[in-house]
Write an enzyme that holds these catalytic residues in place. Structure first.
Site, mmCIF file in Angstrom:
data_model
loop_
_atom_site.group_PDB
_atom_site.id
_atom_site.type_symbol
_atom_site.label_atom_id
_atom_site.label_comp_id
_atom_site.label_asym_id
_atom_site.label_seq_id
_atom_site.Cartn_x
_atom_site.Cartn_y
_atom_site.Cartn_z
ATOM 1 N N CYS A 65 0.845 -1.188 0.000
ATOM 2 C CA CYS A 65 0.000 0.000 0.000
ATOM 3 C C CYS A 65 0.884 1.242 0.000
ATOM 4 O O CYS A 65 1.787 1.383 0.830
ATOM 5 C CB CYS A 65 -0.897 -0.011 1.239
ATOM 6 S SG CYS A 65 -1.647 1.564 1.635
ATOM 7 N N CYS A 74 0.546 3.152 3.179
ATOM 8 C CA CYS A 74 1.325 2.526 4.255
ATOM 9 C C CYS A 74 2.797 2.898 4.130
ATOM 10 O O CYS A 74 3.488 3.113 5.134
ATOM 11 C CB CYS A 74 1.176 1.009 4.212
ATOM 12 S SG CYS A 74 -0.520 0.420 4.436
ATOM 13 N N ASP A 132 27.688 23.829 -22.880
ATOM 14 C CA ASP A 132 29.105 23.846 -23.194
ATOM 15 C C ASP A 132 29.234 23.644 -24.706
ATOM 16 O O ASP A 132 28.309 23.140 -25.343
ATOM 17 C CB ASP A 132 29.807 22.711 -22.438
ATOM 18 C CG ASP A 132 31.278 22.620 -22.771
ATOM 19 O OD1 ASP A 132 31.924 23.669 -22.876
ATOM 20 O OD2 ASP A 132 31.766 21.492 -22.951
ATOM 21 N N ASP A 158 29.777 17.964 -20.712
ATOM 22 C CA ASP A 158 30.267 16.601 -20.857
ATOM 23 C C ASP A 158 30.460 15.908 -19.520
ATOM 24 O O ASP A 158 30.789 14.726 -19.478
ATOM 25 C CB ASP A 158 31.566 16.557 -21.675
ATOM 26 C CG ASP A 158 32.691 17.351 -21.029
ATOM 27 O OD1 ASP A 158 32.575 17.688 -19.841
ATOM 28 O OD2 ASP A 158 33.687 17.617 -21.718
ATOM 29 N N ASP A 204 33.085 20.047 -16.462
ATOM 30 C CA ASP A 204 31.994 20.985 -16.201
ATOM 31 C C ASP A 204 31.234 20.643 -14.917
ATOM 32 O O ASP A 204 30.112 21.100 -14.721
ATOM 33 C CB ASP A 204 31.007 20.985 -17.376
ATOM 34 C CG ASP A 204 31.596 21.660 -18.603
ATOM 35 O OD1 ASP A 204 32.258 22.692 -18.448
ATOM 36 O OD2 ASP A 204 31.407 21.133 -19.708
#
Length: 750
Positions: A12, A15, A455, A645, A649
């Site tokens: 559930c 639950c 980029d 990439d 970065d």
């Protein structure tokens, strides 16, 4: 420390929410996520207090939901097999894990079948020798569903026969009571146990009160129908959730079961977990690549569709990198292993998809909180509906019946199941296309993106230097390329390699002597006894020649020989084929700002931005400058994503509202840093990801509006005294079924 454990008998979603809330209140628990769809508990606590926290968590879980057993390594499972997060069951003493720090506590969680005796597949050294047996656990699960279906069928038959019998026959009453007991005994027992524990307001309580109330009012068919149809809804719900789990499991069925280890000239079939870095493995046609590594012998084509969603095979040869999860299509490959299985691409992907349900969306959190006060509030309203109109009219029978219908209507199953199921299905559908979304919260942000920063190198462009133009002055194109390639043949610089690749012929290096690299200028060499210069404008002027201007953007290599200017060659980073179309589709999707953040020269960046149709470009940026530039795009209610990439970065990926790693196949840094991972180099995957996210959010909102709308209408009719128990059952079971069916649409995406 973080550990992930499977939960048995968690049937559930409401639950699951109560269990998560209770565990979160245990002292020492820093973070907890109960994932109903994956049937797991992810728990974070301090390392030195984890044992005590675990004991407290198990006690609290037993108080709140004793049937939902958290399976840890120090605890025996009460059933034949514990549920893996793939939706199947495994027979074992204790599971292990799949890329998380489970400490031998988790079932396999890999999402596919095993029929072997080696370890779990997470890359840890378990050495406990358990095996998986999906068949037995699967039979147990199927058996339970068949028993429930038989009970529903028997109750329905007795209900129909009892309703068709005439008059007030005692047999009719006996048949209807028998039908009620057959359909409801487990619901009644759960309601009693929950009341004893103080967990009153759940669907078991609502259905018990409504059905028993109907029986006491003499409405035997209605009372039986409530329980029978409720059980039909429960069966349908379980089947839908299991189907969704198995659909995702089949999509991610990329885990290799064995590896062919080359040792002492012989091939040994071993588990991928037992292979060390530097070992040699043999991959035959038709087999999955079991581990990441480098091809040292052979060539072949690899099917990467399970990782990237792309149907075109990828050709590999000696020196190329291969990643686990691909399928070898043609030749035999010998691969030197570069990483352990637990650190391989396939293990990281499986762990990522598994844990995606831990990061809940704001919508999902709202529905969970809403359900907590919604059910008690409606129960109070039902009590008022039974008492106040009855005191006024004196018609107690009518208004008690209306109040009982009101209780049935109030069950929140349609919401607490369909909303997480929608996100779960959407994430699974995206993974099928090679788009890995780390959680429902990121799916929400992805759907709202209005600004995307990119980029340049490796994201919008291919990231490799290529000769794009040759402008000879006194000789042919081929001759100019040959002179340049010979002059550069001893250099490993990317520009030198691109010149040699463009010449594309075998070079006789004995023709070249006296090679000298001139820092910041180029190269000087003697070719066939004549001095050759290859370099930039400054080099040409230094030797007394005026370089010819070029209208092409890129790196210009001027060539001179024996004091004569021979021409120039343009080398540039080639734009990816799908970049321009991706920008067009992003604009069509309503992304208003498309920005390039790059460290490249401004003229080159502006040229590419103009060709692609970007709205803004920031060039000549250092990594820290990219973060500053991105921060300037944030705010003002904008949702900003950054696409890079994932290697250099990482800072800006983390700073953005949504970090998106492009071309991350095999990139550990990308998978770690980004919120969304596009598993290949195709920029068109980004607009596809946005479309999938928006479609998923549309389905989520449809379910919320539909479920609340229907319930609100029928609740108002109930207050006005115009509802029946049959209409109430539709408002509960019927709405839940329709919402679940709608949620599963998110799995299918074009």
């Amino acid at each position: 420390m973080k550990k992930v454990w499977p939960i048995e008998n968690l049937d559930c979603a409401n639950c699951a929410a109560k269990l998560e809330d209770a565990i979160a209140r245990v002292p020492g628990v820093e973070n907890v996520r109960v994932n109903f769809m994956a049937k797991t508990v992810a728990l974070t606590a301090a390392d030195d207090a984890f044992a005590q926290v675990t004991e407290a968590v198990l006690r609290r879980a037993g108080e709140v939901e004793p049937e939902a057993v958290i399976v840890t390594g120090n605890q025996a499972s009460p059933s034949a097999g514990s549920d893996c997060c793939c939706g199947r069951k495994h027979d074992h003493d204790h599971g292990c894990g799949c890329g998380h720090d489970h400490d031998h506590d988790h079932s396999c969680g890999c999402g596919h079948d095993h029929d072997h005796d080696h370890g779990c597949g997470c890359g840890h050294d378990h050495d406990h020798g358990h095996s998986h047996d999906h068949g037995h656990g699967g039979d147990e699960d199927e058996k339970e569903q068949r028993v429930l279906l038989l009970r529903i069928g028997a109750a329905a038959v007795l209900l129909v026969v009892g309703m068709l019998l005439p008059g007030e026959l005692a047999v009719r009453t006996v048949l209807l009571l028998a039908a009620y007991v057959i359909a409801s005994y487990d619901v009644l027992w759960r309601a009693v146990k929950n009341i004893r524990r103080g967990q009153i307001f759940d669907e078991n309580f609502l259905m018990t009160v409504a059905s028993i109330g109907a029986l006491l009012m003499g409405d035997y068919p209605e009372g039986v129908a409530v329980m029978t149809l409720y059980q039909i809804g429960e069966w349908f719900q379980d089947r839908a959730v299991d189907r969704s789990r198995r659909s995702i499991a089949s999509l991610m069925d990329i885990r290799p079961d064995t590896a062919n280890l080359l040792r002492d000239g012989e091939v040994q079939v071993v588990s991928p977990e037992s292979v060390a870095i530097g070992d040699l493995i043999l991959i035959r046609p038709g087999e999955k690549v079991p581990l990441d590594g480098e091809v040292i012998e052979g060539s072949s084509s690899l099917n990467t569709v399970a990782l990237t969603g792309e149907s075109l095979p990828r050709d590999v040869q000696v020196g190329d990198q291969v990643v686990s999860g691909c399928v070898n299509l043609s030749g035999v490959l010998t691969v030197r292993v570069g990483s352990l299985f637990g650190e391989s691409t396939v293990a990281r992907i499986l762990a990522l998809v598994e844990s995606s349900g831990d990061n809940k969306a704001n919508t999902e959190k709202f529905i969970t909180k809403f359900a907590r006060w919604y059910t008690p509030a409606v129960c109070a309203a039902a009590l008022l509906l039974a008492i106040i109109p009855s005191l006024v009219t004196g018609d107690w029978g009518r208004w008690i019946t209306q109040a009982l219908s009101f209780l049935v209507i109030s069950c929140p199953c349609a919401l607490v199941i369909s909303v997480p199921l929608s996100f779960f299905s959407g994430i699974g559908g995206a993974s099928r296309k090679g788009i890995l979304v780390k959680g429902a919260n990121y799916m929400e942000v992805l759907a709202r993106l209005d600004t995307v920063a990119f980029d340049k190198t490796g994201t919008l462009t291919q990231g490799v230097f290529t000769v794009t133009a040759v402008h000879p002055e006194v000789m042919s194109r081929e001759e100019l390329l040959e002179v340049a390639a010979l002059a550069e043949c001893y250099s490993n610089h990317p520009i030198s390699k691109s010149l040699q690749a463009a010449h594309n012929r075998l070079l006789d290096q004995t023709r070249v002597t006296d090679v000298e690299e001139l820092a910041g200028h180029g190269i000087r060499a003697t070719v066939d006894g004549l001095q050759v210069w290859a370099g930039n404008d400054r080099l040409m002027r230094q030797i007394g020649l005026e370089p010819k201007p070029c209208h092409h953007q890129g790196t210009i290599v001027h060539i001179a020989r024996a004091g004569e200017y021979l021409g120039h060659i343009v080398i540039s980073d080639v734009v990816k084929p799908g970049s321009a179309q991706a920008m067009t589709e992003l604009k069509a999707a309503g992304v208003q700002r498309l920005v390039m953040l790059t460290g490249d020269r401004k003229p080159v960046a502006e040229d590419i931005a103009q060709r692609l149709g970007l709205t803004d470009v920031r060039a000549e940026l250092l990594p820290e400058d990219k973060v500053t530039a991105l921060e300037g795009l944030l705010g003002e209610a904008h949702q900003v994503g950054f696409v890079g990439d994932g290697i250099n970065d990482a800072p800006v990926l983390r700073r953005a509202d949504l970090g998106i790693a492009m071309g991350a196949l095999g990139s550990d840094a990308a998978i770690e840093a980004a919120d969304v991972v596009l598993m290949d180099d195709d920029p068109l995957k980004l607009p596809l990801a946005i479309r999938i996210a928006r479609r998923t959010m549309t389905i989520v909102h449809e379910n919320i509006v539909f479920a609340l709308g229907v319930k609100a209408i029928i609740l108002v009719l109930g207050f006005l005294g115009h509802t029946s128990m049959w209409l109430a059952v539709f408002a509960d079971v019927g709405v839940a079924m329709l919402a679940i069916l709608n949620a599963m649409r998110a799995m299918r995406c074009r």
